[in-house]
Design a protein around this motif. Structure first.
Motif, PDB file in Angstrom:
ATOM      1  N   LYS A   1       1.300  12.067  -2.359  1.00  0.00           N
ATOM      2  CA  LYS A   1       0.830  13.128  -2.197  1.00  0.00           C
ATOM      3  C   LYS A   1       0.874  13.983  -3.670  1.00  0.00           C
ATOM      4  CE  LYS A   1       2.899  13.432   2.058  1.00  0.00           C
ATOM      5  NZ  LYS A   1       3.732  13.892   3.009  1.00  0.00           N
TER       6      LYS A   1
ATOM      7  N   GLU B   1      -3.425  11.330  -2.538  1.00  0.00           N
ATOM      8  CA  GLU B   1      -3.738  12.507  -1.459  1.00  0.00           C
ATOM      9  C   GLU B   1      -3.675  13.807  -2.383  1.00  0.00           C
ATOM     10  OE1 GLU B   1      -2.699  11.258   2.749  1.00  0.00           O
ATOM     11  OE2 GLU B   1      -1.827  13.485   2.328  1.00  0.00           O
TER      12      GLU B   1
ATOM     13  N   ILE C   1      -2.799   1.941  -4.275  1.00  0.00           N
ATOM     14  CA  ILE C   1      -2.089   3.229  -4.365  1.00  0.00           C
ATOM     15  C   ILE C   1      -3.172   4.281  -4.231  1.00  0.00           C
ATOM     16  CG2 ILE C   1      -1.177   4.936  -5.456  1.00  0.00           C
ATOM     17  CD1 ILE C   1       0.259   2.817  -7.494  1.00  0.00           C
ATOM     18  N   LYS C   2      -3.082   4.994  -3.088  1.00  0.00           N
ATOM     19  CA  LYS C   2      -3.817   6.064  -2.550  1.00  0.00           C
ATOM     20  C   LYS C   2      -3.553   7.533  -2.840  1.00  0.00           C
ATOM     21  CE  LYS C   2      -6.768   7.291   1.401  1.00  0.00           C
ATOM     22  NZ  LYS C   2      -6.644   8.704   1.133  1.00  0.00           N
TER      23      LYS C   2
ATOM     24  N   THR D   1       0.627   5.542  -0.165  1.00  0.00           N
ATOM     25  CA  THR D   1      -0.049   6.782  -0.562  1.00  0.00           C
ATOM     26  C   THR D   1       0.773   7.991  -1.192  1.00  0.00           C
ATOM     27  OG1 THR D   1      -1.259   6.572   1.530  1.00  0.00           O
ATOM     28  CG2 THR D   1      -1.258   8.579   0.748  1.00  0.00           C
TER      29      THR D   1
ATOM     30  N   ASP E   1       0.765  -1.263  -0.067  1.00  0.00           N
ATOM     31  CA  ASP E   1       0.097   0.100  -0.033  1.00  0.00           C
ATOM     32  C   ASP E   1       0.947   1.236  -0.181  1.00  0.00           C
ATOM     33  OD1 ASP E   1      -2.500  -1.561  -0.120  1.00  0.00           O
ATOM     34  OD2 ASP E   1      -2.851  -1.175   1.972  1.00  0.00           O
TER      35      ASP E   1
ATOM     36  N   GLU F   1      -7.060   5.048  -9.013  1.00  0.00           N
ATOM     37  CA  GLU F   1      -7.103   4.362  -7.779  1.00  0.00           C
ATOM     38  C   GLU F   1      -7.977   2.855  -8.094  1.00  0.00           C
ATOM     39  OE1 GLU F   1      -6.690   7.623  -4.198  1.00  0.00           O
ATOM     40  OE2 GLU F   1      -8.650   7.112  -4.937  1.00  0.00           O
TER      41      GLU F   1
END
Lengths: 322, 454
Positions: free
Chosen positions: B53, B83, B80-81, B51, B49, B74
């Motif tokens: 930015k 932000e 993969i997140k 994240t 996982d 996504e």
């Protein structure tokens, strides 16, 4: 400022309490009991957060700016030491010369006019006989409360080709005078200046009205008994008594004119052409839009020095005449 | 403060300054300067996982487009997140250099083309050299060279338009061209202009009918130049404009069509074809005027005018061909370039996102939200939007002529300001087209001299 001044007044007698025990030596001004010394450190401790804050927010950036001003730096890659060349560029750059000339005009509008008008309104409002004086005071102080960006946006509308100012001129048959106030090479700078006048007026007025209120009434009564006219009364009593307030108002407004940025940026961005550029505008451009941090720092330092000099001169003059 | 205190403080300040000046600012970050492209890159980002930015300046309607893109990505990469942090253009641009120096800063950031943003960041090693990813994902084959060139810098930061890839274009385009109000033209019985001569005839007819031909506002320097750059493209070759902007070869500014463009602009102004009192009108107001029917034409950047559903039926866009001939040259680029921070801990995942930003899915999302797609012309319009259809047709012509040129103001960090000021002088009768060109050349020469010094 010494730490002693930071102590509350009552601390002094407390330091002298164990007089008999310590003996005559304790009377010496410099010698203090351990308790007093502790109190002294305590005072410093209370002040420390503020001092540290001040150091980080004011002193460190100033030192950094001075250091940057000796470099040619784009803000990211390694800087190149260029000695004083940023400063020599400052004094030879025609664009900066023009910007400084604009500042002189702005000083007239940001400092000269508001102080004159402020004195006038203080003379009228200060003696407190006027009906609705509070309301006038409130209205005149209003621009001081508004954010300069809001002020700029409002005035942009007022000055617009079909804005209230031009409409009013046309309505009273002065249509020939209507123009693009902020887009006109001749009129943009004075138009900008008027916004500054409007903004600074409130501050000057409040300062002067407060000053007038502090003048003892007996002086005026005396003058009236001597048969002085209101004008003479103003020149002989009010004006001299306001010397301190005048110095404060001058310092604030003149340095405000030197630093003029927000109003200019929002209304004209220095245009049309370069007719309303100010040094602060050039500083912003060099620092952020066109990365030349060294030059931006040099402009900032020179501006700061000029502001400091102006403040010193004004203070000195107002004290000399005392 | 007493005099002695003042002297002491000054001395202390000076001493500290001397100590500080001993080390050059920016020195610490220079170690990564002229960064090599990372080796051992992978396009396989499944697994852990992550994240990421992302810092961008797409707000409001544009923000919805970006949200759709993020959602699509996504879905494709569940591990993969994204932000997002969104701020306005100025805020992002003015703080970008510092934010990319922060180890906890954004992984991916929008950077601007040209010297002041991408060039500086590439030179200072704050953004990743993407060459390895470009070969892994095949960007050099997929992205037309005229667009990819806008993302390239030599790793020493001295040359723009060639060398390593430092950013990837979003699959959404922004052109400069001519908008028209079809409803107004129909009412006056005037055909949509297909050439510059048509346009001038139409303007004369509109003026004769007592209406405003061209909606314009020149109070903001930056936007006052849209019409100048739009006209410039009609007078010069794509190669000359490109070479000037990328400072390759030695093309003088007079070969970029700027003098002819300024001459035409002045002529139009003297003929009364521009909105009266445009000197006092901010460009944003002129856009509102145009949408309110005050003015039949407007030179503008695509994506800037917020058309309502009804206006989408009656407005149109055209990329006029050259004044002499039928070649189409037009200013066009992606609406944004995404770069990866050199401090990012997940460059592989970030590169996957960049690849998605340049993909057909993103182009499709652009069209779905009423924006002009880039890189992929075979996307389908779902809702009927004749206005967008005219933009797509115009862009197709540009592609067919291989006529994309970079924004002229990328040529130096100060060119936009210089020419903007010159346009104001020109229209006020205080300058001539030749003087405008000379001022542009002076700005250019000064920058080239500074660039040579490093």
């Amino acid at each position: 400022m010494s730490s002693r001044q930071l102590l509350p007044r009552r601390a002094a007698p407390a330091a002298a309490v164990p007089e008999g025990a310590v003996g005559p030596a304790a009377r010496g001004r410099r010698r203090q009991s351990p308790r007093a010394r502790r109190r002294r450190w305590l005072g410093l401790a209370f002040a420390a957060p503020a001092l540290i804050m001040y150091g980080f927010v004011v002193v460190v950036p100033i030192v950094q700016s001075v250091s940057y001003s000796f470099y040619s730096w784009d803000g990211v890659s390694t800087a190149r030491f260029v000695g004083l060349s940023n400063y020599t560029a400052f004094f030879t750059d025609p664009e900066l010369g023009e910007a400084l000339a604009h500042v002189l005009v702005l000083v007239l509008f940001f400092a000269g006019l508001p102080i004159l008008l402020g004195l006038l309104s203080a003379a009228l409002l200060g003696r407190g006989k006027l009906r609705g004086a509070g309301l006038y005071r409130w209205l005149l102080f209003l621009p001081q409360v508004l954010t300069s960006v809001v002020v700029a946006v409002i005035w942009k509308r007022i000055y617009g080709p079909n804005g209230p100012l031009n409409s009013a001129l046309r309505a009273v048959g002065l249509g020939d005078l209507a123009r693009n106030w902020l887009g006109d090479f001749t009129w943009a700078l004075p138009s900008l200046g008027v916004i500054g006048t409007w903004t600074a007026l409130g501050l000057c007025m409040v300062l002067f009205v407060a000053g007038v209120a502090a003048i003892p009434n007996e002086l005026y009564e005396q003058a009236r008994l001597d048969g002085a006219s209101p004008v003479k009364e103003f020149l002989a009593i009010t004006l001299p008594a306001l010397r301190g307030q005048l110095a404060v108002a001058l310092t604030l407004t003149v340095t405000g004119a030197l630093r003029a940025f927000d109003l200019v940026w929002v209304t004209t961005q220095g245009g049309p052409g370069t007719s309303t550029t100010t040094p602060a505008l050039l500083l912003y451009r060099k620092a952020f839009l066109n990365p030349d941090v060294g030059m931006a720092a040099a402009i900032g330092i020179v501006l700061a020095i000029i502001c400091l000099l102006v403040a010193l001169i004004i203070t000195r003059l107002s004290e000399e005449n005392a | 403060m007493t005099k002695r205190h003042l002297m002491g403080a000054a001395a202390a300040l000076l001493a500290t300054a001397t100590v500080l000046t001993a080390c050059a600012p920016g020195g610490s970050s220079s170690s990564s300067s002229s960064a090599k492209s990372p080796s051992g890159v992978s396009t396989d980002v499944a697994g852990d996982d992550v994240t990421l930015k992302v810092l961008d300046f797409w707000q409001n309607e544009e923000g919805k487009w970006m949200d759709a893109v993020v959602a699509g990505f996504e879905k494709q990469h569940p591990n993969i997140k994204i932000e997002r942090t969104t701020q306005d253009w100025g805020q992002v641009m003015n703080t970008l250099n510092l934010r990319l120096a922060d180890p906890n800063g954004p992984d991916i950031a929008l950077v601007n083309n040209g010297w002041q943003s991408m060039g500086t960041l590439a030179k200072g090693g704050r953004i990743l050299n993407l060459d390895a990813y470009a070969s892994a994902y095949g960007w050099k084959d997929e992205i037309p060279s005229t667009i990819l060139r806008q993302e390239q810098f030599t790793s020493d930061g001295k040359q723009m338009g060639s060398g390593s890839v430092y950013a990837v274009p979003a699959a959404r385009s922004s052109l400069i061209g001519l908008y028209y109000n079809k409803a107004a033209l129909d009412k006056l019985g005037i055909a949509v202009p297909k050439t510059l001569a048509d346009l001038e005839k139409a303007c004369a007819a509109v003026k004769a009918a007592g209406q405003i031909p061209i909606a314009y506002g020149s109070q903001d320097k930056g936007s006052s130049t849209a019409i100048l750059f739009g006209l410039q493209d009609l007078y010069s070759s794509a190669k000359d404009i490109g070479d000037f902007v990328y400072s390759s070869g030695s093309v003088p500014i007079t070969s970029t069509g700027i003098t002819q463009a300024a001459t035409a602009l002045k002529k139009w102004s003297d003929a009364g074809w521009l909105t009266p009192n445009h000197q006092g009108i901010p460009f944003a107001d002129s856009m509102n005027n145009f949408l309110a029917g005050k003015g039949v034409f407007q030179f503008n950047y695509t994506g800037s005018l917020g058309f309502s559903a009804a206006q989408k039926q009656t407005y149109g866009y055209v990329q006029l061909p050259q004044a002499n001939g039928d070649q189409v040259v037009g200013t066009g680029s992606t609406v944004g370039n995404l770069a990866i921070s050199a401090k990012s801990k997940h460059p592989d995942a970030a590169a996957a996102f960049l690849d998605y930003m340049a993909s057909k899915a993103t182009a499709q999302a652009s069209v779905d939200h009423g924006y002009l797609p880039l890189l992929h012309n075979d996307v389908k319009q779902s809702a009927p939007d004749p206005e967008l259809a005219t933009e797509i047709a115009a862009q197709q012509k540009l592609t067919d002529s291989n006529g994309f040129v970079p924004y002229f103001d990328w040529s130096t960090p100060t060119m936009l300001d210089t020419l903007g000021g010159q346009v104001q002088l020109l229209l006020a009768g205080k300058s001539t087209p030749d003087q405008l060109a000379a001022a542009g050349q002076k700005d250019y020469d000064a920058f080239q001299a500074q660039r040579a010094k490093g």
